[in-house]
Design a protein around this motif. Sequence first.
Motif, PDB file in Angstrom:
ATOM      1  N   THR A  10      -6.758  25.076 -12.905  1.00 59.01           N
ATOM      2  CA  THR A  10      -6.171  24.169 -13.896  1.00 59.01           C
ATOM      3  C   THR A  10      -4.715  23.845 -13.584  1.00 59.01           C
ATOM      4  OG1 THR A  10      -7.571  25.307 -15.499  1.00 59.01           O
ATOM      5  CG2 THR A  10      -5.962  23.773 -16.382  1.00 59.01           C
ATOM      6  N   LYS A  11      -3.934  24.888 -13.278  1.00 61.27           N
ATOM      7  CA  LYS A  11      -2.495  24.682 -13.051  1.00 61.27           C
ATOM      8  C   LYS A  11      -2.235  23.718 -11.899  1.00 61.27           C
ATOM      9  CE  LYS A  11      -0.081  28.634 -14.953  1.00 61.27           C
ATOM     10  NZ  LYS A  11       0.090  30.076 -14.693  1.00 61.27           N
ATOM     11  N   SER A  12      -3.009  23.848 -10.836  1.00 61.09           N
ATOM     12  CA  SER A  12      -2.802  22.973  -9.669  1.00 61.09           C
ATOM     13  C   SER A  12      -3.097  21.520 -10.025  1.00 61.09           C
ATOM     14  CB  SER A  12      -3.713  23.401  -8.528  1.00 61.09           C
ATOM     15  OG  SER A  12      -3.605  24.776  -8.338  1.00 61.09           O
ATOM     16  N   PHE A  13      -4.163  21.309 -10.799  1.00 59.28           N
ATOM     17  CA  PHE A  13      -4.496  19.940 -11.193  1.00 59.28           C
ATOM     18  C   PHE A  13      -3.397  19.366 -12.100  1.00 59.28           C
ATOM     19  CE2 PHE A  13      -8.855  18.554  -9.993  1.00 59.28           C
ATOM     20  CZ  PHE A  13      -9.171  19.630  -9.181  1.00 59.28           C
ATOM     21  N   LEU A  14      -2.932  20.189 -13.015  1.00 64.59           N
ATOM     22  CA  LEU A  14      -1.890  19.692 -13.924  1.00 64.59           C
ATOM     23  C   LEU A  14      -0.583  19.459 -13.171  1.00 64.59           C
ATOM     24  CD1 LEU A  14      -2.584  21.769 -17.164  1.00 64.59           C
ATOM     25  CD2 LEU A  14      -3.216  19.390 -16.646  1.00 64.59           C
ATOM     26  N   THR A  34       0.804  -1.217   0.000  1.00 66.60           N
ATOM     27  CA  THR A  34       0.000   0.000   0.000  1.00 66.60           C
ATOM     28  C   THR A  34       0.844   1.278   0.000  1.00 66.60           C
ATOM     29  OG1 THR A  34      -0.186   0.115   2.406  1.00 66.60           O
ATOM     30  CG2 THR A  34      -1.894  -1.110   1.241  1.00 66.60           C
ATOM     31  N   ALA A  35       2.042   1.185  -0.513  1.00 65.54           N
ATOM     32  CA  ALA A  35       2.879   2.375  -0.517  1.00 65.54           C
ATOM     33  C   ALA A  35       2.463   3.255  -1.672  1.00 65.54           C
ATOM     34  CB  ALA A  35       4.331   1.981  -0.649  1.00 65.54           C
ATOM     35  N   SER A  36       1.656   4.250  -1.364  1.00 65.78           N
ATOM     36  CA  SER A  36       1.316   5.183  -2.417  1.00 65.78           C
ATOM     37  C   SER A  36       1.516   6.589  -1.883  1.00 65.78           C
ATOM     38  CB  SER A  36      -0.111   4.978  -2.897  1.00 65.78           C
ATOM     39  OG  SER A  36      -1.011   5.418  -1.918  1.00 65.78           O
ATOM     40  N   VAL A  37       1.589   7.494  -2.812  1.00 62.31           N
ATOM     41  CA  VAL A  37       1.832   8.860  -2.419  1.00 62.31           C
ATOM     42  C   VAL A  37       0.613   9.673  -2.835  1.00 62.31           C
ATOM     43  CG1 VAL A  37       3.174   9.087  -4.559  1.00 62.31           C
ATOM     44  CG2 VAL A  37       3.405  10.804  -2.784  1.00 62.31           C
ATOM     45  N   THR A  38       0.214  10.617  -1.983  1.00 59.16           N
ATOM     46  CA  THR A  38      -1.004  11.386  -2.258  1.00 59.16           C
ATOM     47  C   THR A  38      -0.673  12.847  -2.524  1.00 59.16           C
ATOM     48  OG1 THR A  38      -2.340   9.931  -0.879  1.00 59.16           O
ATOM     49  CG2 THR A  38      -3.235  12.118  -1.293  1.00 59.16           C
ATOM     50  N   TYR A  39      -1.243  13.376  -3.582  1.00 58.88           N
ATOM     51  CA  TYR A  39      -1.119  14.806  -3.871  1.00 58.88           C
ATOM     52  C   TYR A  39      -2.510  15.424  -3.753  1.00 58.88           C
ATOM     53  CZ  TYR A  39       3.256  13.113  -5.743  1.00 58.88           C
ATOM     54  OH  TYR A  39       4.467  12.489  -5.877  1.00 58.88           O
ATOM     55  N   THR A  40      -2.658  16.341  -2.848  1.00 57.54           N
ATOM     56  CA  THR A  40      -3.952  16.984  -2.652  1.00 57.54           C
ATOM     57  C   THR A  40      -3.945  18.299  -3.422  1.00 57.54           C
ATOM     58  OG1 THR A  40      -4.135  15.954  -0.488  1.00 57.54           O
ATOM     59  CG2 THR A  40      -5.564  17.838  -0.896  1.00 57.54           C
ATOM     60  N   VAL A  41      -4.917  18.461  -4.302  1.00 54.46           N
ATOM     61  CA  VAL A  41      -4.854  19.613  -5.215  1.00 54.46           C
ATOM     62  C   VAL A  41      -4.880  20.952  -4.470  1.00 54.46           C
ATOM     63  CG1 VAL A  41      -5.719  18.451  -7.280  1.00 54.46           C
ATOM     64  CG2 VAL A  41      -7.342  19.483  -5.674  1.00 54.46           C
ATOM     65  N   THR A  42      -5.583  20.998  -3.329  1.00 58.34           N
ATOM     66  CA  THR A  42      -5.639  22.265  -2.584  1.00 58.34           C
ATOM     67  C   THR A  42      -4.276  22.605  -1.975  1.00 58.34           C
ATOM     68  OG1 THR A  42      -6.655  20.936  -0.853  1.00 58.34           O
ATOM     69  CG2 THR A  42      -8.094  22.434  -2.051  1.00 58.34           C
ATOM     70  N   SER A  43      -3.467  21.591  -1.697  1.00 56.70           N
ATOM     71  CA  SER A  43      -2.115  21.872  -1.203  1.00 56.70           C
ATOM     72  C   SER A  43      -1.230  22.406  -2.315  1.00 56.70           C
ATOM     73  CB  SER A  43      -1.458  20.605  -0.645  1.00 56.70           C
ATOM     74  OG  SER A  43      -2.328  19.980   0.251  1.00 56.70           O
ATOM     75  N   LEU A  44      -1.702  22.214  -3.542  1.00 60.80           N
ATOM     76  CA  LEU A  44      -0.922  22.702  -4.688  1.00 60.80           C
ATOM     77  C   LEU A  44      -1.546  23.966  -5.265  1.00 60.80           C
ATOM     78  CD1 LEU A  44      -0.297  19.205  -6.271  1.00 60.80           C
ATOM     79  CD2 LEU A  44       1.444  20.677  -5.272  1.00 60.80           C
ATOM     80  N   GLY A  45      -2.409  24.588  -4.487  1.00 58.19           N
ATOM     81  CA  GLY A  45      -2.939  25.895  -4.876  1.00 58.19           C
ATOM     82  C   GLY A  45      -4.349  25.900  -5.433  1.00 58.19           C
ATOM     83  N   ALA A  46      -4.975  24.724  -5.612  1.00 56.87           N
ATOM     84  CA  ALA A  46      -6.334  24.723  -6.155  1.00 56.87           C
ATOM     85  C   ALA A  46      -7.292  25.377  -5.161  1.00 56.87           C
ATOM     86  CB  ALA A  46      -6.788  23.295  -6.460  1.00 56.87           C
ATOM     87  N   ASN A  47      -8.249  26.091  -5.703  1.00 56.25           N
ATOM     88  CA  ASN A  47      -9.175  26.834  -4.863  1.00 56.25           C
ATOM     89  C   ASN A  47     -10.595  26.278  -5.019  1.00 56.25           C
ATOM     90  OD1 ASN A  47     -10.880  28.827  -3.771  1.00 56.25           O
ATOM     91  ND2 ASN A  47      -9.314  30.393  -4.141  1.00 56.25           N
ATOM     92  N   PRO A  48     -11.217  25.891  -3.898  1.00 52.72           N
ATOM     93  CA  PRO A  48     -12.539  25.246  -4.005  1.00 52.72           C
ATOM     94  C   PRO A  48     -13.696  26.230  -4.132  1.00 52.72           C
ATOM     95  CG  PRO A  48     -11.814  25.250  -1.726  1.00 52.72           C
ATOM     96  CD  PRO A  48     -10.733  25.956  -2.506  1.00 52.72           C
ATOM     97  N   ASP A  49     -13.426  27.458  -4.546  1.00 51.17           N
ATOM     98  CA  ASP A  49     -14.512  28.458  -4.585  1.00 51.17           C
ATOM     99  C   ASP A  49     -15.338  28.416  -5.880  1.00 51.17           C
ATOM    100  OD1 ASP A  49     -12.883  29.594  -6.501  1.00 51.17           O
ATOM    101  OD2 ASP A  49     -12.567  31.488  -5.428  1.00 51.17           O
ATOM    102  N   GLY A  50     -14.945  27.568  -6.828  1.00 53.01           N
ATOM    103  CA  GLY A  50     -15.709  27.462  -8.076  1.00 53.01           C
ATOM    104  C   GLY A  50     -15.473  28.617  -9.034  1.00 53.01           C
ATOM    105  N   LYS A  51     -14.631  29.563  -8.648  1.00 51.15           N
ATOM    106  CA  LYS A  51     -14.425  30.756  -9.491  1.00 51.15           C
ATOM    107  C   LYS A  51     -12.983  30.936  -9.917  1.00 51.15           C
ATOM    108  CE  LYS A  51     -18.179  33.437  -7.444  1.00 51.15           C
ATOM    109  NZ  LYS A  51     -18.376  33.289  -5.999  1.00 51.15           N
ATOM    110  N   THR A  52     -12.077  30.496  -9.033  1.00 43.28           N
ATOM    111  CA  THR A  52     -10.665  30.677  -9.333  1.00 43.28           C
ATOM    112  C   THR A  52     -10.199  29.537 -10.233  1.00 43.28           C
ATOM    113  OG1 THR A  52     -10.496  31.502  -7.084  1.00 43.28           O
ATOM    114  CG2 THR A  52      -8.424  31.103  -8.239  1.00 43.28           C
ATOM    115  N   ASP A  53      -9.479  29.858 -11.271  1.00 45.27           N
ATOM    116  CA  ASP A  53      -8.995  28.839 -12.196  1.00 45.27           C
ATOM    117  C   ASP A  53      -7.983  27.917 -11.500  1.00 45.27           C
ATOM    118  OD1 ASP A  53      -8.000  27.331 -14.239  1.00 45.27           O
ATOM    119  OD2 ASP A  53      -7.584  29.017 -15.578  1.00 45.27           O
TER     120      ASP A  53
END
Length: 410
Positions: free
Chosen positions: A62-66, A41-60
Amino acid sequence: MRKARGTSQERKWQTINYSRSLFVLSLVLVFMNVNLALGATASVTYTVTSLGANPDGKTDSTKSFLSAWAKACVSAKPAVIYVPVGRFLLRKSVFNGPCKNSAITFQIAGTLVSPSDYWVIGNAGNWLFFEHVNGVTISGGILDGQGTGLWDCKTSGKGCPKGATTLGFSNSNNIVMNEVSSLNSQMFHIVINGCHNVKMLGIRVSASGNSPNTDGIHVQMSTSVTILNSKTATGDDCVSIGPGTSNLWIENVACGPGHGISIGSLGKEQEEVGVQNVTVKTVTFTGTQNGVRIKSWGRPSTGFARNILFQHAVMVNVKNPVVIDQNYCPDEKHCPGQESGVQISDIMYQDIHGTSATEVAVKFDCMSKYPCNKITLEDVKLTYKNQAAEASCSHAGGTAEGTVQPTSCL
Ligand SMILES: *[C@@H]1O[C@H](CO)[C@@H](O)[C@H](O)[C@H]1NC(C)=O
């Protein structure tokens, strides 16, 4: 007066507690290392909000997901891209492979939202697009294509972009989609093109019954695709099956509103790979334009459809429950007076029952040059206004077994 920071006795306890936690922590670390060493079960997790994604539905976002994708893709270990609850606005996003590992999971708790201005991705072909990947799982999530504006534009006949497919997989293998919902796509909801071994489980497709070109799941040039336990309510085909599809299994699907499950249109190209070994099993069609349909353009082609099984279908007020149409020529353009070259054979209809919304419930409209052959009807019972419906055949051959209503015209 505030109390002092703590007596020396308290400080001593804190120190003991502190070293205790350190001890527990090091135990955990040792345990994790052992796990890593065993490869469990050795896997690594990347959380998009830790990479700058914003859950407000308005801020782009895309870059964080990519960037999450880029990290997951170069990871030697299996990777999880975690999308927490919230709305994430994404523009066209291409998740490209090949990757270093063959286990990348999008774990989506939230909703991905496409730009509401349909011009932003309307000519981009796809909104969320996976290409050359192997072993990608998408688990959960709502994909909101925000297509209503584009549908209105198309309906009003203004100049509009074509619209983007919500979720596309191209030239990829070993794909799983689990409990993914696609809402109001601009064009097709999900497209599988040039893929091998794709499992779609618990898919929910939802769009208005009069939304144009919003096919639910489209499969082409692909092998070993399975669609299970899913629901599609949309404005075009619930599932459409294009050239080059083989070993497709569809089971336990609810369709409606929509245009039914369709093999075709085939024969659009002169040189075309055929469709074979398709099973459509335990499907309910409710108020749809068609039930199970095979259609080909009326023009020359090397295409074919064979070894197809439609089994255990329930029709509820379906306009054209059983159709083969070798004469498809929308707007009578690009096929005037031509015969379809697509050969249709070994088609089995087994246990199909329910109600037709029109008098002709079974229609086999084939061509003299390549008649449809080896069609089998077995235990078919379709009624129209509480009476036996009608069947119509043209250049179609085969057999009827068991109870067949309307009376077979084969
Ligand atoms: C037909 O497709 C199914 C999967 O849908 C597969 O299990 C089966 O082996 C295929 N049959 C042939 C003859 O290829």
